[in-house]
Write an enzyme that holds these catalytic residues in place. Structure first.
Site, PDB file in Angstrom:
ATOM      1  N   ARG A 166       0.828  -1.227   0.000  1.00 29.99           N
ATOM      2  CA  ARG A 166       0.000   0.000   0.000  1.00 29.99           C
ATOM      3  C   ARG A 166       0.858   1.272   0.000  1.00 29.99           C
ATOM      4  O   ARG A 166       0.541   2.265   0.661  1.00 29.99           O
ATOM      5  CB  ARG A 166      -0.941   0.033   1.207  1.00 29.99           C
ATOM      6  CG  ARG A 166      -1.952  -1.061   1.221  1.00 29.99           C
ATOM      7  CD  ARG A 166      -2.956  -1.002   0.052  1.00 29.99           C
ATOM      8  NE  ARG A 166      -3.807  -2.151   0.109  1.00 29.99           N
ATOM      9  CZ  ARG A 166      -3.501  -3.314  -0.502  1.00 29.99           C
ATOM     10  NH1 ARG A 166      -2.399  -3.444  -1.239  1.00 29.99           N
ATOM     11  NH2 ARG A 166      -4.312  -4.347  -0.408  1.00 29.99           N
ATOM     12  N   SER A 216     -10.496   0.697   3.917  1.00 24.12           N
ATOM     13  CA  SER A 216      -9.708   0.521   5.144  1.00 24.12           C
ATOM     14  C   SER A 216      -9.054   1.840   5.525  1.00 24.12           C
ATOM     15  O   SER A 216      -8.407   2.477   4.702  1.00 24.12           O
ATOM     16  CB  SER A 216      -8.609  -0.527   4.927  1.00 24.12           C
ATOM     17  OG  SER A 216      -9.206  -1.782   4.691  1.00 24.12           O
ATOM     18  N   GLU A 308      -4.056   4.528   6.009  1.00 23.30           N
ATOM     19  CA  GLU A 308      -3.971   4.205   4.574  1.00 23.30           C
ATOM     20  C   GLU A 308      -4.595   5.352   3.767  1.00 23.30           C
ATOM     21  O   GLU A 308      -4.161   5.672   2.672  1.00 23.30           O
ATOM     22  CB  GLU A 308      -4.722   2.886   4.289  1.00 23.30           C
ATOM     23  CG  GLU A 308      -4.660   2.477   2.831  1.00 23.30           C
ATOM     24  CD  GLU A 308      -5.277   1.098   2.567  1.00 23.30           C
ATOM     25  OE1 GLU A 308      -5.138   0.198   3.423  1.00 23.30           O
ATOM     26  OE2 GLU A 308      -5.884   0.945   1.505  1.00 23.30           O
TER      27      GLU A 308
END
Ligand SMILES: Cc1cc2nc3c(=O)[nH]c(=O)nc-3n(C[C@H](O)[C@H](O)[C@H](O)COP(=O)(O)OP(=O)(O)OC[C@H]3O[C@@H](n4cnc5c(N)ncnc54)[C@H](O)[C@@H]3O)c2cc1C
Length: 313
Positions: A166, A216, A308
């Protein structure tokens, strides 16, 4: 400024950002410009750079929230959704939706991007965050990328994108992603369709679909990156350590935080790593929940969670 911006695309003033963000929060953008072509995008970026005007790219708004005070600059949306499949190569402009690219590549009998059918947003946003699902990620199939960097247009390789979990170089530099080329393998078409259906069914089962969210909120915890000792380690299942990843949803859930609300924002009852907007949430409500989660997880487990989602103050 308004008049000057018009040469690059459609301009809105004081545009509510909540209309363009999947979480449906945030203040207004002073200027909101929708650009149709790569040429106009390059011209706009060099115009703004030349005048030192703050600007930010917005894709599908599925991994970003803006402060309740909004953005005192230019929010740019690139609307070129071109997606060309030639043999096993797919050339796609950063404004194309990830779902569309997944469908186009599957329709051409290519495998390697089935997971993309469930990812909201654009290829630009997906590349920046090295988006992924079901064990696959952007990194796996990107061949090269065209970027705008300091007034120049460059082509860079997969390695130069410095993809990590990520994460990519684009999270740490000011490059604007213009175009991406992917390489896939050929496969029987029915197989990829079956896989894509499985991806969608899994997501419906595990993710809160009914309320606005940004997916998320935190990345999962990479055990090898931890810099300090974990507290209460015995409470965390051993298998997570064996795999090297502790799911952040598990940590939050284990602290009984599911369902907690601040204002109109709530830690999802279905997936603890999702914050959902259950009614008229403010960005500040979400930021307060983020702080609460980080503080509790740090206090009990000694783990510093990392966001994130991109938060623009
Ligand atoms: C319900 C739901 C489920 C999700 N599931 C997943 C999942 O399974 N896996 C996953 O990885 N993510 C998931 N996400 C998060 C999100 O969909 C992805 O991160 C997505 O790829 C973001 O793309 P976007 O276009 O919406 O980016 P945006 O949110 O618009 O932007 C994100 C960041 O990228 C930057 N950016 C956008 N375009 C460009 C460009 N052309 N050049 C440079 N920077 C750019 C923005 O400035 C911002 O900093 C989910 C989100 C939701 C709402």
């Amino acid at each position: 400024m308004h008049k000057e911006l018009k040469q690059f695309g459609k301009v809105k003033i004081e545009e509510p950002l909540s209309k363009h963000i999947t979480m449906k929060v945030g203040g207004r953008a002073k200027y909101f410009v929708v650009v149709e072509t790569i040429e106009k995008l390059k011209e706009l970026l060099s115009f703004l750079d030349g005048r030192g005007v703050p600007h930010i790219m917005l894709g599908g708004g599925s991994n970003i929230i803006f402060s309740d005070n909004g953005f005192d600059g230019v929010v740019i949306v690139f609307k070129d959704t071109t997606c060309n499949v030639v043999d096993t190569e797919v050339e796609v402009f950063s404004g194309c939706s990830t779902v569309r690219m997944a469908k186009e590549s599957m329709a051409a009998g290519l495998t390697g991007f089935e997971w993309g059918v469930g990812i909201p947003g654009t290829i630009g946003g997906a590349l920046r965050g090295n988006a992924g699902a079901m064990g696959a990620e952007m990194k796996d199939t990107v061949d090269r990328v065209e970027v705008y960097r300091n007034g120049e247009v460059l082509e860079i390789s997969n390695e130069e994108c410095e993809f990590r979990y990520r994460d990519s170089a684009f999270k740490h530099n000011a490059d604007i992603i213009l175009r991406v080329w992917f390489t896939f393998a050929k496969v029987e078409n029915e197989d990829v369709k079956k896989q894509a259906m499985e991806v969608l069914q899994y997501r419906i089962k595990t993710q809160p679909m009914g309320f606005p969210s940004s997916g998320s909120v935190f990345t999962n915890v990479q055990v090898k990156n931890l810099t300090s000792e974990i507290k209460n380690k015995e409470e965390i299942p051993k298998e997570f350590f064996e795999k090297g990843i502790i799911p952040t949803g598990w940590l939050i859930d284990s602290l009984g935080l599911k369902g907690i609300k601040i204002g109109g924002a709530q830690i999802s009852e279905k997936h603890a790593n999702f914050i959902v907007n259950v009614g008229e949430a403010k960005t500040q409500d979400i930021l307060d929940l983020i702080e609460l989660i980080k503080e509790k997880v740090y206090t009990i487990y000694g783990i510093n969670l990392e966001e994130e989602i991109k938060i623009v103050y």
